[in-house]
Every structure is written in structure tokens, then in C-alpha cells.
Design a protein around this motif. Structure first.
Motif, PDB file in Angstrom:
ATOM      1  N   GLN A  33      89.747  17.809  82.796  1.00 15.46           N
ATOM      2  CA  GLN A  33      91.261  17.594  82.404  1.00 15.46           C
ATOM      3  C   GLN A  33      91.584  16.115  82.915  1.00 15.46           C
ATOM      4  O   GLN A  33      90.882  15.725  83.856  1.00 15.46           O
ATOM      5  CB  GLN A  33      92.202  18.496  82.895  1.00 15.46           C
ATOM      6  CG  GLN A  33      92.035  19.825  82.095  1.00 15.46           C
ATOM      7  CD  GLN A  33      92.593  19.923  80.754  1.00 15.46           C
ATOM      8  OE1 GLN A  33      93.445  18.975  80.136  1.00 15.46           O
ATOM      9  NE2 GLN A  33      91.739  20.516  79.944  1.00 15.46           N
ATOM     10  N   ALA A  34      92.688  15.652  82.246  1.00 16.09           N
ATOM     11  CA  ALA A  34      92.879  14.267  82.950  1.00 16.09           C
ATOM     12  C   ALA A  34      93.420  14.447  84.468  1.00 16.09           C
ATOM     13  O   ALA A  34      93.930  15.222  84.820  1.00 16.09           O
ATOM     14  CB  ALA A  34      94.342  13.834  82.104  1.00 16.09           C
ATOM     15  N   VAL A  87      87.962  17.301  74.962  1.00 14.79           N
ATOM     16  CA  VAL A  87      89.344  16.660  75.157  1.00 14.79           C
ATOM     17  C   VAL A  87      89.458  15.305  74.612  1.00 14.79           C
ATOM     18  O   VAL A  87      90.580  15.117  73.800  1.00 14.79           O
ATOM     19  CB  VAL A  87      89.611  16.382  76.756  1.00 14.79           C
ATOM     20  CG1 VAL A  87      90.789  15.614  76.996  1.00 14.79           C
ATOM     21  CG2 VAL A  87      89.444  17.750  77.385  1.00 14.79           C
ATOM     22  N   MET A  88      88.566  14.421  74.494  1.00 16.80           N
ATOM     23  CA  MET A  88      88.597  13.309  73.622  1.00 16.80           C
ATOM     24  C   MET A  88      88.703  13.615  72.021  1.00 16.80           C
ATOM     25  O   MET A  88      89.513  12.791  71.333  1.00 16.80           O
ATOM     26  CB  MET A  88      87.540  12.341  73.919  1.00 16.80           C
ATOM     27  CG  MET A  88      87.552  11.748  75.452  1.00 16.80           C
ATOM     28  SD  MET A  88      86.132  10.674  75.592  1.00 16.80           S
ATOM     29  CE  MET A  88      86.751   9.311  74.554  1.00 16.80           C
ATOM     30  N   SER A 125      92.284  14.427  71.539  1.00 18.11           N
ATOM     31  CA  SER A 125      93.089  13.401  71.380  1.00 18.11           C
ATOM     32  C   SER A 125      93.042  12.698  70.052  1.00 18.11           C
ATOM     33  O   SER A 125      94.340  12.224  69.675  1.00 18.11           O
ATOM     34  CB  SER A 125      92.550  12.490  72.618  1.00 18.11           C
ATOM     35  OG  SER A 125      92.885  13.067  73.803  1.00 18.11           O
ATOM     36  N   LEU A 126      91.966  12.391  69.588  1.00 17.08           N
ATOM     37  CA  LEU A 126      91.816  11.790  68.411  1.00 17.08           C
ATOM     38  C   LEU A 126      92.580  12.799  67.052  1.00 17.08           C
ATOM     39  O   LEU A 126      93.007  12.088  66.329  1.00 17.08           O
ATOM     40  CB  LEU A 126      90.561  11.486  67.981  1.00 17.08           C
ATOM     41  CG  LEU A 126      89.688  10.452  68.892  1.00 17.08           C
ATOM     42  CD1 LEU A 126      88.319  10.508  68.490  1.00 17.08           C
ATOM     43  CD2 LEU A 126      90.204   9.214  68.780  1.00 17.08           C
ATOM     44  N   GLY A 134      94.839  14.936  67.381  1.00 15.64           N
ATOM     45  CA  GLY A 134      96.380  14.816  67.625  1.00 15.64           C
ATOM     46  C   GLY A 134      96.945  13.884  66.957  1.00 15.64           C
ATOM     47  O   GLY A 134      98.048  13.817  66.505  1.00 15.64           O
ATOM     48  N   LEU A 135      96.164  12.575  67.450  1.00 13.63           N
ATOM     49  CA  LEU A 135      96.758  11.205  66.816  1.00 13.63           C
ATOM     50  C   LEU A 135      96.651  11.085  65.429  1.00 13.63           C
ATOM     51  O   LEU A 135      97.594  10.680  64.722  1.00 13.63           O
ATOM     52  CB  LEU A 135      96.009   9.962  67.346  1.00 13.63           C
ATOM     53  CG  LEU A 135      96.301   8.633  67.199  1.00 13.63           C
ATOM     54  CD1 LEU A 135      97.847   8.559  67.445  1.00 13.63           C
ATOM     55  CD2 LEU A 135      95.302   7.763  67.762  1.00 13.63           C
ATOM     56  N   ALA A 156     104.158  12.592  72.866  1.00 17.09           N
ATOM     57  CA  ALA A 156     102.656  12.987  72.725  1.00 17.09           C
ATOM     58  C   ALA A 156     102.094  11.298  73.220  1.00 17.09           C
ATOM     59  O   ALA A 156     101.135  11.266  73.918  1.00 17.09           O
ATOM     60  CB  ALA A 156     102.229  13.026  71.343  1.00 17.09           C
ATOM     61  N   LEU A 167      99.108  11.001  75.936  1.00 18.25           N
ATOM     62  CA  LEU A 167      97.810  10.344  75.792  1.00 18.25           C
ATOM     63  C   LEU A 167      97.558   9.169  76.596  1.00 18.25           C
ATOM     64  O   LEU A 167      96.571   8.992  77.234  1.00 18.25           O
ATOM     65  CB  LEU A 167      97.665   9.931  74.253  1.00 18.25           C
ATOM     66  CG  LEU A 167      97.350  11.064  73.406  1.00 18.25           C
ATOM     67  CD1 LEU A 167      97.740  10.529  71.709  1.00 18.25           C
ATOM     68  CD2 LEU A 167      96.269  11.982  73.561  1.00 18.25           C
ATOM     69  N   THR A 195      96.900  10.511  79.956  1.00 23.23           N
ATOM     70  CA  THR A 195      95.555  10.969  79.898  1.00 23.23           C
ATOM     71  C   THR A 195      94.547  10.199  80.212  1.00 23.23           C
ATOM     72  O   THR A 195      93.477  10.474  81.083  1.00 23.23           O
ATOM     73  CB  THR A 195      95.182  12.008  78.714  1.00 23.23           C
ATOM     74  OG1 THR A 195      96.377  13.019  78.490  1.00 23.23           O
ATOM     75  CG2 THR A 195      93.942  12.490  78.576  1.00 23.23           C
ATOM     76  N   TYR A 196      94.471   8.990  79.687  1.00 24.60           N
ATOM     77  CA  TYR A 196      93.512   8.107  79.772  1.00 24.60           C
ATOM     78  C   TYR A 196      93.790   6.921  80.871  1.00 24.60           C
ATOM     79  O   TYR A 196      93.275   6.027  81.009  1.00 24.60           O
ATOM     80  CB  TYR A 196      93.201   7.278  78.366  1.00 24.60           C
ATOM     81  CG  TYR A 196      92.627   8.252  77.411  1.00 24.60           C
ATOM     82  CD1 TYR A 196      91.428   8.613  77.272  1.00 24.60           C
ATOM     83  CD2 TYR A 196      93.422   8.763  76.633  1.00 24.60           C
ATOM     84  CE1 TYR A 196      90.648   9.031  76.663  1.00 24.60           C
ATOM     85  CE2 TYR A 196      92.847   9.663  75.620  1.00 24.60           C
ATOM     86  CZ  TYR A 196      91.452   9.963  75.495  1.00 24.60           C
ATOM     87  OH  TYR A 196      90.944  10.773  74.604  1.00 24.60           O
TER      88      TYR A 196
END
Length: 565
Positions: free
Chosen positions: A149-150, A292-293, A296-297, A299-300, A335, A339, A342-343
Motif C-alpha cells: 500500500q501507499a 495497486v498501480m 490506479s490506471l 480508476g483513472l 480520487a 492518487l 498514493t504516488y
């Protein structure tokens, strides 16, 4: 939107505002007293034997935002002196793979760790809260984190009393959120049962997915399942995210009627389903940094698709899309903060950590308003359609020239009147009339004046009869008037009044002058057991007898076959 709908919106909006305040303390007055936090330039699994260099100093408030890391992360902590025992906890409950080491001595080159490794402890009502450690002050520690996780959290050093107060504040905010979501789910579930609109089904599914996601993100599932592994919680969290994606896509498709209005975008949204399904599979079979990555993509991509379809719907005139666009914009804002943090591109704090949940709450309220607005719009459109249908239906029974009823209306209404008269035993009479020498008038004065003559006749009739007695144009210059609850004597009186009124009201011609119009009328009164066709036929016979007798008269078809002029 109705006044009631605006009141409901105000209540939900107030709850969302309280939620934003209550999800957690926006700013805590933490006593740092010179605490220092530094990220070490070391990513090994074992405790470093030599003192590694500090990569960079972290926030003095203990707020950490390091993004994703596939390797262990080490943080050096120096705690200033405090007057009583303290607890250290990490504000992110997903960071359960945390170990704390105390450094007792230091020779400048190596670490001599005399105290054993201290693992995270969970106790009392904090069982679902956060990784928790008992610490001594002053003290020097190494914190090891190893998670997919982040790495975004706040290191808090508090007393027992402060810890429980923060925990109660946290639970209050979560209670507000889940109360809001479950209230909306119940309300819209009832609407689903009543309206049978699948938009409500997918909206309720979206709410359930959101609740599941934040149960996992905030570690609340550990309260019910304290022995649940971190991997299971993370898999459930990502599965909930896949569920949210599918439900959001389906809701958007149904709400915006994309299959009919925007088929290209509709097919694109359907193509995103398998991507969310793949993500759910990865969450269980290949958990970790890459998954997780991937989410992220995805969700975007989903958010961009929903926002794009909403904008397109708004541009083509779909009014309710403005609520949908506003709702998803609130979620996108939350969101985006998720994100970015997260990064490691956004500092960790209340809004960057809970912004997604606050955005979810606002979006849930706004989506409910979007549904309410759509229902209101559909109801107005349905009412307008019904009114138009009624108007067209009425027009189908109206003669376009004279504005009275037409032959179709008479064919349907007369049998009903006959049946009613048969059942009640009350009289029913019929007048059939015809303009005298109308063909000669038409040939002499033209069709335009002929049309005006027919309109003049119906205006005269309207002045004589009751509103409940329908005037029907039977064809050409012939008209029929059913007279409910009128016997032969009364019907003859009405017929004579029409004849005399017309004769006394010449038609003013468009080119000047006036033309005298007369008519002949046949009257018949229904006999027991007589049908509508038979009654109409007797009135027609009386009319033609009047024409043969010289026109401009009313003739009664008597039951014994004798006619009275």
C-alpha cells in the motif's frame, strides 16, 4: 426540483458537511517538542548494522507521504522528552506490516540494538485503529515498513487519553459516512422496488461498493474479523474498487441512456468491464505493488469515461447530466487527492487521506439528486406526452372545419347513449339536420363562403342547445345532435328553435351583403329496445320527408309511423 426534493437535498447536504468535519480531526494540537523524522537511505530487510545516511528529513508534524515502494522503507525517529508514558501510532490502518526498533547506544558508526524488535500491538477499542507502539521518551527509534500500500500516514505520539479521544472522533466521522450511505441505499432501494428502474439498482450497488471500500481502507473490518490477514483486507479493498467501477459504469450507461443516445461511448464503457474483472482477479491471485498501480490506471480510465460521457450528454441537451457531472467531479477531486498522495506527489494530511471518502459522500448525495431530477424530468415529459396524446385523441373526434364532433365520435358515442337510456329508462332523442340548397349556395358563392356557412350554422346551434348535447358533423352539410333525457316534444321544440334562429341570422358575406340560410331537421325519439342504427335511420327518414315537403321545417318520426310537421 420540488420544494420537498430541495428540503431533502438540504438535509443530505448538511449531513455531508458534518461528515467532512467529523471524519477525523482536521488539525490536532500535537505536542511535538522537537521530534525529528528522517527517511533513511536504506531498503534492506534486516536491521542495518551501520548507521545509514539520512535521505531526507520528513515533516516535523510526522506526516509521511512516500508513495509506493516494493522494498522495505526505514524511518529514523527521535522523540523529545515528555513527562508521562506515551503511545506511538500510525494513522493509516493498512500499514500493519510495521516494526519498531529502539536504539539504546550509538558509537557513530554502527547500531547496537539491545531491545528486541517490537511489533505493532492492537488492544482494546483500538483493535481496528492503527499500528500502535508503547514508547519511552526521550528515545531514538527505527521504524520499518514493508507494504504494497501507499506509504502515507501520520506518526502520532500521544497519551492514552488523547489516543482514545482521537479514536472516538474517527468513529464519529465514520458513523456519519456509513449512516449517510446506508440511508441513501435504503431510500433508493425502496424507489427501485416502486419504479422498477435499473438506474436505482446500479446506484445502490455503487453505494454498497463504496461502503465496502472504506470499511477496508479504514481498517474497520478488523473490528469484526480481528484475525483477518492484511492480504485479505487488501484484496477485499481492491475488489470493492472493481465493484464500484462496474456499478458506476452501469449506472452512467442507464442514467444517460447511452445505448440509445450515444452507442459509441456505450460500447467503450462496456469494454471497461473486463478490465475491472481482471483487476479483481489480480487482487486475490497477484496482490502487491503492480496490482495497486493497475487499479490506479483503471480508476483513472473509468472516471475519465464517466466524466466524458456526462459532458457529451450535457452538450446534447440532457439536463439531468449536470447533476451527474457535478457528482462525479466531486469524486474525481477526491480520487485525484488519493492518487497524488498514493504516488507521493501530494503531502499527507486529512484532506489528501480522507478526501476520497468526503468526495464519495458528496457524490452519493449528488447522484441521488440526479436521480430525483431525472424522475422529475421524466414525469414532466410523461405528463406532456399524455397531454399531447389527449389533445391528439380529442382532435381525432373533432371536425377540423367547424370545431364540432365528427362522424367517428358519433359512431362511438351514440351506442353508449342508447345503452345508457336502455338501462335507465330515460328518453333519448336525435336531431338530424341539413342546410337547404347547400350545393347551389356553394356553386354560387364559392367554397370559402360555403365553409363559412357551415361554421355559421354550428354557431347558431351552440346558442340553442345545452353544453352536454354534442353536435356532430355527419358528412357534408349534415349534422346530428343526440339529446339525452329529452322526449319527442322537447326535441321538436329545440329543432324549431334552431330552425327559427338560423332563419333570423343571415350570413354576412365577405364581399358584402348577406345570405339567408335555412335548414331542414328530422327528429326521432328512441323506442324501447331500439338500436343506435335504427334510431339514426328514423331521424334520417324524417329529415328527407321534410325536404320532400318543401324544406325549412322540422319533422318528427312518430312511433306509429305518422309524421308531424
Amino acid at each position: 426540483m420540488t420544494r420537498h426534493g430541495a428540503g431533502v437535498a438540504a438535509v443530505w447536504g448538511l449531513l455531508a458537511l458534518v461528515l467532512a468535519i467529523g471524519l477525523g480531526p482536521v488539525a490536532e494540537s500535537l505536542d511535538r517538542r522537537g521530534d525529528r523524522f528522517a527517511l533513511l537511505d536504506y531498503q534492506g530487510d534486516a536491521v542495518p548494522t551501520r548507521k545509514p545516511a539520512s535521505k531526507r528529513l520528513l515533516s516535523e508534524q510526522g506526516e509521511v507521504s512516500l508513495g509506493l515502494s516494493s522494498r522495505p522503507v526505514w524511518i529514523a525517529i527521535e522523540l523529545a522528552r515528555r513527562g508521562e508514558p506515551h503511545l506511538m501510532y500510525l494513522s493509516n490502518p493498512l500499514l500493519r506490516s510495521a516494526s519498531l526498533y529502539r536504539r539504546d547506544t550509538e558509537d557513530g558508526q554502527s547500531w547496537r540494538l539491545e531491545a528486541p524488535v517490537q511489533e505493532a500491538v492492537y488492544r482494546g477499542d483500538m483493535a481496528t485503529a492503527r499500528p500502535l507502539f508503547e514508547v519511552e521518551t526521550p528515545g531514538r527509534y527505527l521504524l520499518k515498513l514493508n507494504t504494497a500500500q501507499a506509504l502515507r500516514f501520520t506518526i502520532r505520539v500521544v497519551t492514552e487519553e488523547e489516543m482514545h479521544r482521537n479514536w472516538r472522533d474517527f468513529l464519529l466521522g465514520q458513523g456519519l459516512y456509513f449512516g449517510l450511505v446506508m440511508g441513501l441505499a435504503l431510500y433508493n432501494g425502496l424507489l427501485l422496488l416502486g419504479l422498477r428502474d435499473t438506474s436505482y439498482l446500479w446506484y445502490v450497488c455503487f453505494l454498497i461498493g463504496s461502503a465496502g471500500y472504506f470499511l477496508c481502507q479504514n481498517g474497520l473490518l478488523y473490528r469484526a474479523f480481528p484475525e483477518m490477514s492484511t492480504a485479505t483486507n487488501e484484496a477485499l479493498l481492491l475488489t470493492s474498487l472493481a465493484w464500484i467501477s462496474v456499478s458506476g459504469l452501469q449506472f452512467c450507461r442507464r442514467f444517460l441512456l447511452l445505448g440509445h443516445e450515444d452507442p459509441v461511448v456505450d460500447r467503450g464503457m462496456l469494454a471497461m468491464w473486463p478490465l475491472a474483472g481482471v483487476g479483481a482477479g489480480l487482487a486475490w491471485w497477484f496482490p502487491g505493488y503492480v496490482t495497486v498501480m493497475y487499479f490506479s490506471l483503471i480508476g483513472l480510465l473509468v472516471l475519465c469515461g464517466i466524466l466524458g460521457s456526462s459532458v457529451r450528454a450535457l452538450l446534447r441537451g440532457f439536463r439531468s447530466a449536470r447533476w451527474l457531472l457535478l457528482a462525479w467531479s466531486a469524486l474525481v477531486a477526491g480520487a485525484a487527492s488519493l492518487l497524488l498522495s498514493t504516488y507521493g506527489l501530494l503531502p499527507h494530511g486529512f484532506w489528501s487521506y480522507h478526501g476520497f471518502q468526503v468526495g464519495s459522500a458528496l457524490e452519493s448525495v449528488l447522484l441521488s439528486l440526479a436521480l430525483a431530477d431525472r424522475i422529475s424530468l421524466l414525469q414532466r415529459e410523461r405528463q406532456a406526452l399524455l397531454s399531447e396524446q389527449a389533445r391528439l385523441h380529442g382532435m381525432s373526434y373533432i371536425d377540423g372545419l367547424t370545431g364540432v364532433h365528427n362522424r367517428r365520435y358519433l359512431d362511438e358515442a351514440l351506442p353508449v347513449a342508447v345503452q345508457a337510456a336502455e338501462s335507465s329508462g330515460r328518453p333519448l332523442s336525435l336531431i338530424m339536420l341539413d342546410l337547404d340548397n347547400f350545393k347551389r349556395f356553394n356553386d354560387g358563392w364559392g367554397h370559402a363562403e360555403g365553409d363559412r356557412a357551415l361554421q355559421h350554422l354550428t354557431a347558431v346551434i351552440d346558442e340553442v342547445i345545452r353544453d352536454v348535447d354534442p353536435v356532430c358533423r355527419y358528412g357534408g352539410e349534415e349534422f346530428v345532435i343526440p339529446l339525452k333525457e329529452r322526449d319527442a316534444r322537447q326535441a321538436m321544440e329545440i329543432a324549431e328553435r334552431i330552425r327559427k334562429e338560423l332563419a333570423a341570422s343571415p350570413l354576412s358575406l365577405q364581399e358584402g351583403g348577406a345570405a339567408l340560410l335555412t335548414c331542414t331537421l328530422g327528429v326521432a325519439t328512441r323506442q324501447p329496445g331500439e338500436t343506435a342504427a335504427a334510431l339514426l335511420r328514423r331521424a334520417d327518414q324524417a329529415l328527407y320527408r321534410g325536404k320532400y315537403a318543401g324544406r325549412d321545417r322540422a319533422v318528427l318520426h312518430s312511433p306509429v309511423g305518422s309524421e308531424a310537421p
